[in-house]
Scaffold this motif. Structure first.
Motif, PDB file in Angstrom:
ATOM      1  N   GLN A 120      -8.724 -22.830 -25.216  1.00 40.18           N
ATOM      2  CA  GLN A 120      -9.506 -21.724 -24.659  1.00 40.18           C
ATOM      3  C   GLN A 120     -10.688 -21.447 -25.598  1.00 40.18           C
ATOM      4  O   GLN A 120     -10.532 -20.851 -26.651  1.00 40.18           O
ATOM      5  N   TRP A 121     -11.989 -21.832 -25.298  1.00 41.08           N
ATOM      6  CA  TRP A 121     -12.329 -22.579 -24.120  1.00 41.08           C
ATOM      7  C   TRP A 121     -13.240 -23.708 -24.560  1.00 41.08           C
ATOM      8  O   TRP A 121     -14.467 -23.593 -24.509  1.00 41.08           O
ATOM      9  N   LEU A 198     -10.918 -15.892 -19.129  1.00 43.48           N
ATOM     10  CA  LEU A 198     -12.217 -15.241 -18.991  1.00 43.48           C
ATOM     11  C   LEU A 198     -13.385 -16.222 -18.974  1.00 43.48           C
ATOM     12  O   LEU A 198     -14.306 -16.081 -18.174  1.00 43.48           O
ATOM     13  N   GLN A 199     -13.363 -17.220 -19.858  1.00 39.34           N
ATOM     14  CA  GLN A 199     -14.491 -18.146 -19.972  1.00 39.34           C
ATOM     15  C   GLN A 199     -14.219 -19.499 -19.313  1.00 39.34           C
ATOM     16  O   GLN A 199     -14.758 -20.525 -19.731  1.00 39.34           O
ATOM     17  N   HIS A 200     -13.408 -19.499 -18.276  1.00 37.68           N
ATOM     18  CA  HIS A 200     -13.161 -20.743 -17.529  1.00 37.68           C
ATOM     19  C   HIS A 200     -14.467 -21.375 -17.044  1.00 37.68           C
ATOM     20  O   HIS A 200     -14.627 -22.595 -17.056  1.00 37.68           O
ATOM     21  N   ASN A 202     -17.241 -21.414 -18.495  1.00 39.92           N
ATOM     22  CA  ASN A 202     -17.956 -22.029 -19.614  1.00 39.92           C
ATOM     23  C   ASN A 202     -17.017 -22.967 -20.366  1.00 39.92           C
ATOM     24  O   ASN A 202     -16.800 -22.848 -21.562  1.00 39.92           O
ATOM     25  N   ALA A 278     -21.864 -23.208 -22.946  1.00 43.46           N
ATOM     26  CA  ALA A 278     -22.276 -21.802 -22.898  1.00 43.46           C
ATOM     27  C   ALA A 278     -23.745 -21.626 -23.242  1.00 43.46           C
ATOM     28  O   ALA A 278     -24.403 -20.702 -22.749  1.00 43.46           O
ATOM     29  N   ARG A 294     -19.678 -13.961 -29.633  1.00 43.29           N
ATOM     30  CA  ARG A 294     -19.126 -13.262 -28.473  1.00 43.29           C
ATOM     31  C   ARG A 294     -20.198 -12.631 -27.603  1.00 43.29           C
ATOM     32  O   ARG A 294     -19.903 -12.189 -26.493  1.00 43.29           O
ATOM     33  N   LYS A 297     -20.531 -16.003 -25.534  1.00 41.91           N
ATOM     34  CA  LYS A 297     -19.309 -16.397 -24.830  1.00 41.91           C
ATOM     35  C   LYS A 297     -18.230 -15.344 -25.098  1.00 41.91           C
ATOM     36  O   LYS A 297     -17.382 -15.518 -25.981  1.00 41.91           O
ATOM     37  N   ASN A 300     -14.192 -15.472 -26.696  1.00 40.04           N
ATOM     38  CA  ASN A 300     -13.800 -16.629 -27.496  1.00 40.04           C
ATOM     39  C   ASN A 300     -13.287 -16.163 -28.861  1.00 40.04           C
ATOM     40  O   ASN A 300     -13.562 -15.063 -29.319  1.00 40.04           O
TER      41      ASN A 300
END
Length: 323
Positions: A120-121, A198-200, A202, A278, A294, A297, A300
């Motif tokens: 992740q991720w 949350l950052q799927h 990216n 990202a 952050r 992204k 993270n």
């Protein structure tokens, strides 16, 4: 409103969007063939249903007598026998393709093996036996089947390169296997195909297919320790990297940095992006990532780094030199 929806729908058809319908390898070509088979079957079924509907409406207007025997035979043939034959045929074709996709052709198999770990991720990419480690890029030679061992360090991910191969899930505690074959040199975009947080959105990566000589040169270069800094700014940047929290989480081979929490940064200067797509890998974006990743992204695991403003350009110069 209609125009807005049209724009959104067409956005997925842009030239930059990877598509299985533009295959660059035998794996994606099998998926494309199955897609077109299902498309034409669906189109034929749609035309037949519409034709039957029109005939039924016309007969209803004439209000003629109904032959129940003919109606029953029609329902049995059109509603039971034909769907059974069509669905069985599609199922058998799908089984054939699944079997063909499960392992590479013997005469195309390569000696190159790659291990990909989903995080992740971001994507950790290792070349066993060589010592080469990179992130968010998978380099392969053209014209051969390259085996990939896939696993995950946390939640469920799914490895998908639409132009080369269908998706393969990455499951915690288990190693799944797939293979990549590119017919021609190029860069093929891949993505995580399983929602992973949350950052799927990216969590992208590139597959870089190269002629064998270029791939061998890249692998040899990626397996070597990081080069010694050439300039005073780069030497100061290395010192900043080793003296801050960066070295606790990241590895740069050939230095004292041996962290395993984040990506290996030995070749970060040559990578296509920051944060698995990202942001582009430019000096400005790299500086912004170091200061507070952050904001680029959110969610993270990398915390903001307290690098003094006067030392940040030296750190960026050093990281950009790692190729």
């Amino acid at each position: 409103m209609a125009c807005a929806w049209t724009v959104l729908l067409l956005a997925g058809c842009s030239a930059s969007a990877p598509s299985t319908l533009e295959p660059a390898g035998p794996g994606a070509r099998r998926v494309e063939g199955l897609w077109w088979l299902l498309f034409w079957i669906s189109l034929v079924v749609y035309v037949i249903v519409m034709a039957v509907l029109v005939v039924a409406l016309l007969r209803r207007r004439r209000r003629g007598p109904v032959n129940r025997g003919d109606a029953t035979r029609f329902v049995v043939v059109a509603g039971v026998v034909l769907p059974f034959l069509v669905l069985t045929s599609v199922y058998l074709v799908g089984l054939r393709d699944m079997d063909a996709l499960s392992q590479p052709e013997a005469d195309r198999a390569s000696d190159v093996e790659v291990t990909v770990v989903g995080h992740q991720w971001w994507w950790e990419v290792r070349y066993p036996g060589s010592g080469a480690v990179t992130a968010n890029e998978v380099h392969i030679p053209v014209g051969v089947d390259v085996r990939l061992d896939l696993t995950t360090a946390d939640v469920l991910h799914s490895f998908w390169v639409p132009e080369l191969m269908p998706k393969t899930d990455m499951i915690s505690g288990r190693t799944n296997t797939t293979w990549l074959h590119a017919d021609r040199p190029g860069t093929y975009r891949g993505h995580c195909a399983e929602y992973c947080g949350l950052q799927h959105g990216n969590m992208a990566f590139h597959v870089v297919a190269q002629p064998r000589a270029e791939f061998d040169a890249w692998l040899a270069r990626a397996a070597r320790p990081a080069p010694e800094p050439d300039t005073a700014a780069e030497r100061r940047g290395l010192a900043v990297f080793e003296q801050t929290g960066c070295a606790a989480c990241h590895t740069i081979r050939g230095t004292s940095a041996d962290g395993t929490v984040g990506p290996d940064l030995t070749t970060i200067g040559s990578r296509w992006s920051i944060g698995a797509g990202a942001a582009p890998n430019t000096p400005g974006d790299l500086g912004g990532w170091v200061v507070d990743p952050r904001t680029i992204k959110p969610g993270n695991l990398m915390p903001p780094q307290p690098v003094p403003a006067q030392e940040l350009p030296d750190l960026i110069a050093y990281l950009r030199s790692l190729k």
